[in-house]
Design a protein around this motif. Structure first.
Motif, PDB file in Angstrom:
ATOM      1  N   HIS A  43      43.160  74.921  45.906  1.00  0.00           N
ATOM      2  CA  HIS A  43      41.866  75.566  45.703  1.00  0.00           C
ATOM      3  C   HIS A  43      41.039  75.357  46.962  1.00  0.00           C
ATOM      4  CE1 HIS A  43      38.269  76.918  43.670  1.00  0.00           C
ATOM      5  NE2 HIS A  43      37.642  75.848  44.127  1.00  0.00           N
ATOM      6  N   ALA A  44      40.464  76.427  47.488  1.00  0.00           N
ATOM      7  CA  ALA A  44      39.689  76.344  48.725  1.00  0.00           C
ATOM      8  C   ALA A  44      38.201  76.334  48.420  1.00  0.00           C
ATOM      9  CB  ALA A  44      40.020  77.517  49.629  1.00  0.00           C
ATOM     10  N   ILE A  45      37.467  75.556  49.176  1.00  0.00           N
ATOM     11  CA  ILE A  45      36.011  75.537  49.113  1.00  0.00           C
ATOM     12  C   ILE A  45      35.520  75.999  50.482  1.00  0.00           C
ATOM     13  CG2 ILE A  45      33.956  74.117  48.801  1.00  0.00           C
ATOM     14  CD1 ILE A  45      35.720  72.245  47.092  1.00  0.00           C
ATOM     15  N   PRO A  46      34.984  77.224  50.563  1.00  0.00           N
ATOM     16  CA  PRO A  46      34.564  77.735  51.864  1.00  0.00           C
ATOM     17  C   PRO A  46      33.356  76.976  52.421  1.00  0.00           C
ATOM     18  CG  PRO A  46      34.043  79.303  50.130  1.00  0.00           C
ATOM     19  CD  PRO A  46      34.788  78.176  49.493  1.00  0.00           C
ATOM     20  N   TYR A  47      33.355  76.783  53.725  1.00  0.00           N
ATOM     21  CA  TYR A  47      32.218  76.140  54.388  1.00  0.00           C
ATOM     22  C   TYR A  47      32.085  76.699  55.792  1.00  0.00           C
ATOM     23  CZ  TYR A  47      35.700  73.336  56.813  1.00  0.00           C
ATOM     24  OH  TYR A  47      36.748  72.930  57.583  1.00  0.00           O
ATOM     25  N   GLY A  48      30.968  76.469  56.404  1.00  0.00           N
ATOM     26  CA  GLY A  48      30.752  76.939  57.764  1.00  0.00           C
ATOM     27  C   GLY A  48      30.766  78.450  57.830  1.00  0.00           C
ATOM     28  N   GLY A  49      31.506  79.001  58.805  1.00  0.00           N
ATOM     29  CA  GLY A  49      31.568  80.442  59.005  1.00  0.00           C
ATOM     30  C   GLY A  49      32.651  81.134  58.204  1.00  0.00           C
ATOM     31  N   ALA A  50      33.309  80.429  57.306  1.00  0.00           N
ATOM     32  CA  ALA A  50      34.383  81.029  56.513  1.00  0.00           C
ATOM     33  C   ALA A  50      33.799  82.003  55.493  1.00  0.00           C
ATOM     34  CB  ALA A  50      35.176  79.947  55.785  1.00  0.00           C
ATOM     35  N   PRO A  51      34.533  83.082  55.186  1.00  0.00           N
ATOM     36  CA  PRO A  51      34.063  84.009  54.149  1.00  0.00           C
ATOM     37  C   PRO A  51      33.892  83.279  52.818  1.00  0.00           C
ATOM     38  CG  PRO A  51      35.906  84.954  55.358  1.00  0.00           C
ATOM     39  CD  PRO A  51      35.763  83.527  55.814  1.00  0.00           C
ATOM     40  N   GLN A  52      32.801  83.566  52.136  1.00  0.00           N
ATOM     41  CA  GLN A  52      32.472  82.844  50.907  1.00  0.00           C
ATOM     42  C   GLN A  52      33.328  83.255  49.712  1.00  0.00           C
ATOM     43  OE1 GLN A  52      30.284  80.172  50.786  1.00  0.00           O
ATOM     44  NE2 GLN A  52      30.502  80.449  52.998  1.00  0.00           N
ATOM     45  N   ASN A  53      34.098  84.352  49.830  1.00  0.00           N
ATOM     46  CA  ASN A  53      34.928  84.776  48.698  1.00  0.00           C
ATOM     47  C   ASN A  53      36.316  84.137  48.704  1.00  0.00           C
ATOM     48  OD1 ASN A  53      35.905  86.124  50.900  1.00  0.00           O
ATOM     49  ND2 ASN A  53      36.017  88.126  49.912  1.00  0.00           N
ATOM     50  N   ILE A  54      36.615  83.301  49.669  1.00  0.00           N
ATOM     51  CA  ILE A  54      37.913  82.632  49.714  1.00  0.00           C
ATOM     52  C   ILE A  54      37.937  81.513  48.675  1.00  0.00           C
ATOM     53  CG2 ILE A  54      39.443  81.190  51.103  1.00  0.00           C
ATOM     54  CD1 ILE A  54      38.611  82.734  53.525  1.00  0.00           C
ATOM     55  N   ARG A  55      38.900  81.562  47.775  1.00  0.00           N
ATOM     56  CA  ARG A  55      39.039  80.544  46.735  1.00  0.00           C
ATOM     57  C   ARG A  55      40.438  79.950  46.680  1.00  0.00           C
ATOM     58  NH1 ARG A  55      34.199  79.593  46.692  1.00  0.00           N
ATOM     59  NH2 ARG A  55      32.796  80.989  45.636  1.00  0.00           N
ATOM     60  N   PHE A  56      41.327  80.440  47.538  1.00  0.00           N
ATOM     61  CA  PHE A  56      42.731  80.030  47.481  1.00  0.00           C
ATOM     62  C   PHE A  56      43.207  79.755  48.904  1.00  0.00           C
ATOM     63  CE2 PHE A  56      47.249  81.225  47.719  1.00  0.00           C
ATOM     64  CZ  PHE A  56      47.759  80.361  46.782  1.00  0.00           C
ATOM     65  N   CYS A  57      43.979  78.697  49.082  1.00  0.00           N
ATOM     66  CA  CYS A  57      44.536  78.415  50.403  1.00  0.00           C
ATOM     67  C   CYS A  57      45.981  77.942  50.251  1.00  0.00           C
ATOM     68  CB  CYS A  57      43.701  77.380  51.150  1.00  0.00           C
ATOM     69  SG  CYS A  57      43.706  75.751  50.425  1.00  0.00           S
ATOM     70  N   VAL A  58      46.707  78.022  51.342  1.00  0.00           N
ATOM     71  CA  VAL A  58      48.103  77.588  51.396  1.00  0.00           C
ATOM     72  C   VAL A  58      48.218  76.611  52.550  1.00  0.00           C
ATOM     73  CG1 VAL A  58      50.490  78.294  51.709  1.00  0.00           C
ATOM     74  CG2 VAL A  58      48.912  79.787  50.495  1.00  0.00           C
ATOM     75  N   GLN A  59      48.654  75.403  52.250  1.00  0.00           N
ATOM     76  CA  GLN A  59      48.876  74.397  53.290  1.00  0.00           C
ATOM     77  C   GLN A  59      50.366  74.328  53.568  1.00  0.00           C
ATOM     78  OE1 GLN A  59      47.596  70.471  52.256  1.00  0.00           O
ATOM     79  NE2 GLN A  59      48.409  69.572  54.100  1.00  0.00           N
ATOM     80  N   VAL A  60      50.753  74.527  54.829  1.00  0.00           N
ATOM     81  CA  VAL A  60      52.159  74.502  55.225  1.00  0.00           C
ATOM     82  C   VAL A  60      52.353  73.352  56.205  1.00  0.00           C
ATOM     83  CG1 VAL A  60      54.052  75.788  56.256  1.00  0.00           C
ATOM     84  CG2 VAL A  60      52.310  76.994  54.942  1.00  0.00           C
ATOM     85  N   THR A  61      53.262  72.435  55.869  1.00  0.00           N
ATOM     86  CA  THR A  61      53.555  71.285  56.716  1.00  0.00           C
ATOM     87  C   THR A  61      54.989  71.393  57.216  1.00  0.00           C
ATOM     88  OG1 THR A  61      52.090  69.942  55.344  1.00  0.00           O
ATOM     89  CG2 THR A  61      53.585  68.769  56.811  1.00  0.00           C
TER      90      THR A  61
END
Length: 93
Positions: A43-61
């Protein structure tokens, strides 16, 4: 069946250990050449200059022994073959 001498038993044991170690080393050599990635949806929490409608992220290691470059990351929508892709990366700090 002839009796096995101590020398033959030791020779057989050393040969068996050598065969097992050879198989293990071959498997490790093959495994080191594969691309290994850990993909974690979150789950993504947008901050700074990121678009405020982003709610999902993918972390790739990268878990490989070598560098890997990703072109994009995305998901398949449930029950369809349609794909959602992240086309503009939002940099992290």
């Amino acid at each position: 069946m002839p009796d096995i001498t101590v020398f033959q038993a030791v020779t057989l044991a050393i040969a068996a250990v050598g065969a097992v170690l050879g198989i293990i080393n071959t498997w490790r050599a093959i495994d080191q050449n594969r691309v290994k990635l850990r993909v974690i949806p979150a789950h993504a929490i947008p901050y700074g200059g990121a678009p405020q409608n982003i709610r999902f992220c993918v972390q790739v290691t990268n878990l490989s022994q070598f560098a890997v470059t990703l072109d994009d990351a995305g998901v398949f929508f449930q029950g369809t073959n349609k794909r959602g892709s992240i086309v503009k990366r939002v940099p992290t700090l």
